[in-house]
Design a protein around this motif. Structure first.
Motif, PDB file in Angstrom:
ATOM      1  N   ALA A 352       0.811  -1.125  -0.133  1.00 27.81           N
ATOM      2  CA  ALA A 352      -0.041  -0.107  -0.056  1.00 27.81           C
ATOM      3  C   ALA A 352       0.874   1.174   0.092  1.00 27.81           C
ATOM      4  CB  ALA A 352      -0.866  -0.117   1.031  1.00 27.81           C
ATOM      5  N   VAL A 353       1.988   1.154   0.782  1.00 28.62           N
ATOM      6  CA  VAL A 353       2.893   2.376   0.802  1.00 28.62           C
ATOM      7  C   VAL A 353       3.359   2.622  -0.706  1.00 28.62           C
ATOM      8  CG1 VAL A 353       5.317   3.010   1.591  1.00 28.62           C
ATOM      9  CG2 VAL A 353       3.780   2.029   2.999  1.00 28.62           C
ATOM     10  N   MET A 354       3.480   1.737  -1.542  1.00 29.28           N
ATOM     11  CA  MET A 354       3.871   1.713  -2.917  1.00 29.28           C
ATOM     12  C   MET A 354       2.903   2.044  -3.980  1.00 29.28           C
ATOM     13  SD  MET A 354       7.043  -1.125  -2.862  1.00 29.28           S
ATOM     14  CE  MET A 354       5.831  -2.459  -2.717  1.00 29.28           C
ATOM     15  N   GLY A 355       1.431   2.306  -3.414  1.00 28.37           N
ATOM     16  CA  GLY A 355       0.496   2.420  -4.195  1.00 28.37           C
ATOM     17  C   GLY A 355       0.047   0.883  -4.880  1.00 28.37           C
ATOM     18  N   LEU A 356       0.401  -0.097  -4.282  1.00 28.56           N
ATOM     19  CA  LEU A 356      -0.093  -1.461  -4.964  1.00 28.56           C
ATOM     20  C   LEU A 356      -0.927  -2.153  -3.905  1.00 28.56           C
ATOM     21  CD1 LEU A 356       3.608  -2.559  -6.367  1.00 28.56           C
ATOM     22  CD2 LEU A 356       1.611  -1.543  -7.422  1.00 28.56           C
ATOM     23  N   GLU A 357      -1.520  -3.317  -4.341  1.00 32.98           N
ATOM     24  CA  GLU A 357      -2.416  -4.227  -3.433  1.00 32.98           C
ATOM     25  C   GLU A 357      -2.319  -5.695  -3.850  1.00 32.98           C
ATOM     26  OE1 GLU A 357      -7.139  -3.950  -1.775  1.00 32.98           O
ATOM     27  OE2 GLU A 357      -6.285  -2.627  -3.549  1.00 32.98           O
ATOM     28  N   VAL A 358      -2.394  -6.457  -2.617  1.00 30.69           N
ATOM     29  CA  VAL A 358      -2.426  -7.877  -3.115  1.00 30.69           C
ATOM     30  C   VAL A 358      -3.682  -8.574  -2.937  1.00 30.69           C
ATOM     31  CG1 VAL A 358      -1.838  -8.525  -0.871  1.00 30.69           C
ATOM     32  CG2 VAL A 358      -1.253  -9.988  -2.881  1.00 30.69           C
ATOM     33  N   MET A 359      -4.082  -9.356  -3.874  1.00 32.48           N
ATOM     34  CA  MET A 359      -5.340  -9.881  -3.426  1.00 32.48           C
ATOM     35  C   MET A 359      -5.486 -11.226  -4.438  1.00 32.48           C
ATOM     36  SD  MET A 359      -7.949  -7.456  -5.882  1.00 32.48           S
ATOM     37  CE  MET A 359      -7.679  -6.039  -4.862  1.00 32.48           C
ATOM     38  N   THR A 360      -6.498 -12.095  -4.308  1.00 28.52           N
ATOM     39  CA  THR A 360      -6.797 -13.148  -5.296  1.00 28.52           C
ATOM     40  C   THR A 360      -6.841 -12.821  -6.745  1.00 28.52           C
ATOM     41  OG1 THR A 360      -8.939 -13.366  -4.800  1.00 28.52           O
ATOM     42  CG2 THR A 360      -7.408 -14.627  -3.427  1.00 28.52           C
ATOM     43  N   GLU A 361      -6.422 -13.429  -7.588  1.00 22.80           N
ATOM     44  CA  GLU A 361      -6.699 -13.239  -9.161  1.00 22.80           C
ATOM     45  C   GLU A 361      -8.069 -13.265  -9.269  1.00 22.80           C
ATOM     46  OE1 GLU A 361      -5.749 -14.938 -13.727  1.00 22.80           O
ATOM     47  OE2 GLU A 361      -4.826 -15.733 -11.915  1.00 22.80           O
ATOM     48  N   GLU A 362      -8.939 -14.036  -8.715  1.00 21.45           N
ATOM     49  CA  GLU A 362     -10.637 -14.098  -9.003  1.00 21.45           C
ATOM     50  C   GLU A 362     -11.236 -12.641  -8.242  1.00 21.45           C
ATOM     51  OE1 GLU A 362      -8.675 -16.389  -7.522  1.00 21.45           O
ATOM     52  OE2 GLU A 362      -9.143 -18.025  -8.874  1.00 21.45           O
ATOM     53  N   GLN A 363     -10.824 -12.192  -7.060  1.00 21.71           N
ATOM     54  CA  GLN A 363     -11.263 -10.971  -6.743  1.00 21.71           C
ATOM     55  C   GLN A 363     -10.730  -9.663  -7.509  1.00 21.71           C
ATOM     56  OE1 GLN A 363      -9.822 -10.007  -2.712  1.00 21.71           O
ATOM     57  NE2 GLN A 363     -10.721  -8.004  -2.937  1.00 21.71           N
ATOM     58  N   ALA A 364      -9.375  -9.825  -8.177  1.00 24.26           N
ATOM     59  CA  ALA A 364      -9.003  -8.837  -9.041  1.00 24.26           C
ATOM     60  C   ALA A 364      -9.939  -8.599 -10.284  1.00 24.26           C
ATOM     61  CB  ALA A 364      -7.574  -8.816  -9.391  1.00 24.26           C
ATOM     62  N   LYS A 365     -10.270  -9.693 -10.834  1.00 19.43           N
ATOM     63  CA  LYS A 365     -11.044  -9.908 -11.963  1.00 19.43           C
ATOM     64  C   LYS A 365     -12.662  -9.246 -11.656  1.00 19.43           C
ATOM     65  CE  LYS A 365      -8.592 -13.230 -14.548  1.00 19.43           C
ATOM     66  NZ  LYS A 365      -8.655 -15.087 -15.194  1.00 19.43           N
ATOM     67  N   ARG A 366     -13.072  -9.782 -10.603  1.00 18.36           N
ATOM     68  CA  ARG A 366     -14.592  -9.295 -10.180  1.00 18.36           C
ATOM     69  C   ARG A 366     -14.312  -7.969  -9.888  1.00 18.36           C
ATOM     70  NH1 ARG A 366     -14.703 -12.734  -6.360  1.00 18.36           N
ATOM     71  NH2 ARG A 366     -14.052 -11.404  -4.699  1.00 18.36           N
ATOM     72  N   GLU A 367     -13.321  -7.195  -9.490  1.00 20.62           N
ATOM     73  CA  GLU A 367     -13.590  -5.847  -9.053  1.00 20.62           C
ATOM     74  C   GLU A 367     -12.928  -5.091 -10.353  1.00 20.62           C
ATOM     75  OE1 GLU A 367     -11.537  -5.047  -5.407  1.00 20.62           O
ATOM     76  OE2 GLU A 367     -12.678  -6.421  -4.324  1.00 20.62           O
ATOM     77  N   LYS A 368     -12.310  -5.830 -11.370  1.00 24.20           N
ATOM     78  CA  LYS A 368     -11.884  -5.149 -12.720  1.00 24.20           C
ATOM     79  C   LYS A 368     -10.486  -4.347 -12.344  1.00 24.20           C
ATOM     80  CE  LYS A 368     -16.462  -4.789 -14.909  1.00 24.20           C
ATOM     81  NZ  LYS A 368     -17.610  -4.020 -15.638  1.00 24.20           N
ATOM     82  N   ARG A 369      -9.563  -5.041 -11.692  1.00 21.18           N
ATOM     83  CA  ARG A 369      -8.449  -4.401 -11.360  1.00 21.18           C
ATOM     84  C   ARG A 369      -7.439  -4.778 -12.393  1.00 21.18           C
ATOM     85  NH1 ARG A 369      -8.605  -3.195  -5.732  1.00 21.18           N
ATOM     86  NH2 ARG A 369      -6.851  -1.940  -6.172  1.00 21.18           N
ATOM     87  N   LYS A 370      -6.274  -3.636 -12.248  1.00 29.49           N
ATOM     88  CA  LYS A 370      -5.343  -4.268 -13.230  1.00 29.49           C
ATOM     89  C   LYS A 370      -4.311  -5.240 -12.617  1.00 29.49           C
ATOM     90  CE  LYS A 370      -1.168  -2.040 -15.343  1.00 29.49           C
ATOM     91  NZ  LYS A 370      -1.030  -3.063 -16.318  1.00 29.49           N
ATOM     92  N   ILE A 371      -4.148  -6.241 -13.046  1.00 33.50           N
ATOM     93  CA  ILE A 371      -3.250  -7.274 -12.759  1.00 33.50           C
ATOM     94  C   ILE A 371      -1.907  -7.060 -13.223  1.00 33.50           C
ATOM     95  CG2 ILE A 371      -2.873  -9.668 -12.360  1.00 33.50           C
ATOM     96  CD1 ILE A 371      -5.659 -10.106 -12.663  1.00 33.50           C
ATOM     97  N   LEU A 372      -0.849  -7.069 -12.314  1.00 34.53           N
ATOM     98  CA  LEU A 372       0.435  -6.925 -12.911  1.00 34.53           C
ATOM     99  C   LEU A 372       1.090  -8.052 -13.416  1.00 34.53           C
ATOM    100  CD1 LEU A 372       2.246  -4.279 -10.395  1.00 34.53           C
ATOM    101  CD2 LEU A 372       1.278  -3.814 -12.564  1.00 34.53           C
ATOM    102  N   LYS A 373       1.686  -8.247 -14.538  1.00 28.81           N
ATOM    103  CA  LYS A 373       2.452  -9.309 -15.143  1.00 28.81           C
ATOM    104  C   LYS A 373       3.607  -9.514 -14.312  1.00 28.81           C
ATOM    105  CE  LYS A 373      -0.045  -9.190 -19.559  1.00 28.81           C
ATOM    106  NZ  LYS A 373       0.207  -8.674 -20.845  1.00 28.81           N
ATOM    107  N   GLU A 374       4.372 -10.738 -14.517  1.00 24.57           N
ATOM    108  CA  GLU A 374       5.596 -10.910 -13.685  1.00 24.57           C
ATOM    109  C   GLU A 374       6.621  -9.946 -14.409  1.00 24.57           C
ATOM    110  OE1 GLU A 374       7.929 -12.834 -11.303  1.00 24.57           O
ATOM    111  OE2 GLU A 374       6.042 -13.508 -11.438  1.00 24.57           O
TER     112      GLU A 374
END
Length: 387
Positions: A352-374
């Protein structure tokens, strides 16, 4: 049974039930249970008992996997990782928490804030812990059990509200705990905390004067947390404090622990219409931090498994005969398990300090969040922005 939940509020009852269940399993021929052991989830308030249970020879012998949880600890962790992320101190500030109440929840909060609320500015947090008349013994037991939680305040200037600025640095020895270290450059304690008697009312002028002093200090980022043991008392006390704070022109946010009565929490939220009032935020609703998914599919536990696996692989990377690491859930060494769980709990706050967040891929897709690639994550590291 595939899963067993043992959820009374008595630790000794829960521990005995786990061991009774394990003993019943052991009495059956091994061919009947070797591949069908139930996953056991047990409510444990005392971490010492949790450690003893995790390292039980009986559980180790039959290979039963027992996962402990505590709804108070879960609520405290969620407060830190979900809500306080929006209240981080600036680079030049230090966080100062005022805990109103030191029962079981107040103690869980004190430990969670001490362990997990480490910010980018690398300052040691401050804490004023207000305890009731019936909580004096709890304070003494807490200080004996955690001698390196806070310093021993012998200087009259340090009254539980004021601390020397030098003590905010992790290596400072401006203040010392009861048990000190002779070696230099050692972090002797975790937070600058003072314990002081709570006034009969949170509308007490002395309390408001101290809060005013905190707000006027540009180096301080103050936060009030009302954490008694009863929902209605927390809601009422927090609301009364909020009204008094408006009279004193204080804008310090107030968090109120309201775990059991969601309607009361909704009522608290509905009273936010007056912009002149300080923010009042309920937290810790059991439906959110102690439901089936929160117990069985804990993101913290999944992160801890990954951290453990990655570390073990890195340790054995030059050993061609190394075997696949055991999953963390099967390890009985409580300290090893907890070190990985603790590291996993730090992850959301650090991201969060870096402006990022961790969550499950399912939740990210459900909330239409940008998923960072490797490769995107790797580029952030290579740019030197994140370590």
């Amino acid at each position: 049974a595939r899963e067993v939940f043992i959820v009374t509020d008595e630790d000794q009852t829960n521990v005995e039930a786990v061991l009774d269940l394990a003993d019943l399993v052991k009495q059956r021929p091994r061919r009947f249970y070797s591949k069908t052991l139930p996953k056991v989830y047990v409510q444990i308030n005392d971490s010492g008992l949790g450690k003893m249970l995790k390292e039980s020879e009986l559980l180790r012998e039959i290979g039963m996997n027992v996962s402990g949880f505590n709804y108070r600890d879960s609520a405290a962790e969620k407060l830190v990782t979900d809500l306080l992320i929006d209240r981080l101190p600036t680079q030049d500030q230090v966080a100062h928490f005022v805990l109103c109440g030191f029962g079981a929840m107040g103690q869980s909060l004190a430990l969670a804030l001490a362990e997990f609320f480490h910010c980018k500015n690398q300052k040691r947090s401050r804490m004023t812990i207000l305890y009731g008349e019936d909580e004096k013994n709890a304070v003494e037991r807490f200080r004996i059990r955690y001698p390196h939680f806070s310093p021993e305040l012998t200087d009259p200037v340090c009254d539980g509200w004021q601390f020397p600025d030098a003590a905010d640095e992790w290596g400072s020895q401006a203040l010392r705990p009861v048990n000190t270290f002779e070696e230099g450059n050692i972090i002797e304690y975790v937070v600058n905390a003072g314990f002081t008697a709570q006034p009969l009312s949170l509308g007490d002028d002395g309390l408001l004067k101290n809060l005013q002093s905190l707000q006027k200090n540009p180096r301080i980022c103050p936060i009030v947390i009302v954490c008694g043991e009863e929902d209605h008392q927390n809601a009422s006390a927090a609301h009364d404090l909020r009204l008094k704070m408006r009279e004193w022109e204080l804008t310090i946010p107030i968090f109120a622990w309201i775990p059991v009565q969601p309607r009361l929490a909704d009522l608290v939220v509905s009273r936010q219409v007056d912009p002149s009032l300080p923010p009042l935020i309920p937290f810790g609703e059991i439906q959110g931090c102690c439901n089936y998914d929160a117990i069985v599919h804990r993101l913290r536990d999944e992160l801890a498994e990954v951290i453990h696996y990655d570390y073990q692989k890195s340790q054995n990377k030059d050993n061609p005969n190394a075997v696949e690491p055991l999953p963390l859930s099967s390890i009985k060494n409580y300290d090893l398990v907890w070190s990985n769980l603790s590291a996993a709990t730090h992850v959301p706050l650090k991201l969060a300090v870096m402006g990022l967040e961790v969550m499950t891929e399912e939740q990210a897709k459900r909330e239409k969040r940008k998923i960072l690639k490797e490769e995107e994550i790797q580029k952030l590291i290579e740019d030197g922005q994140y370590q």
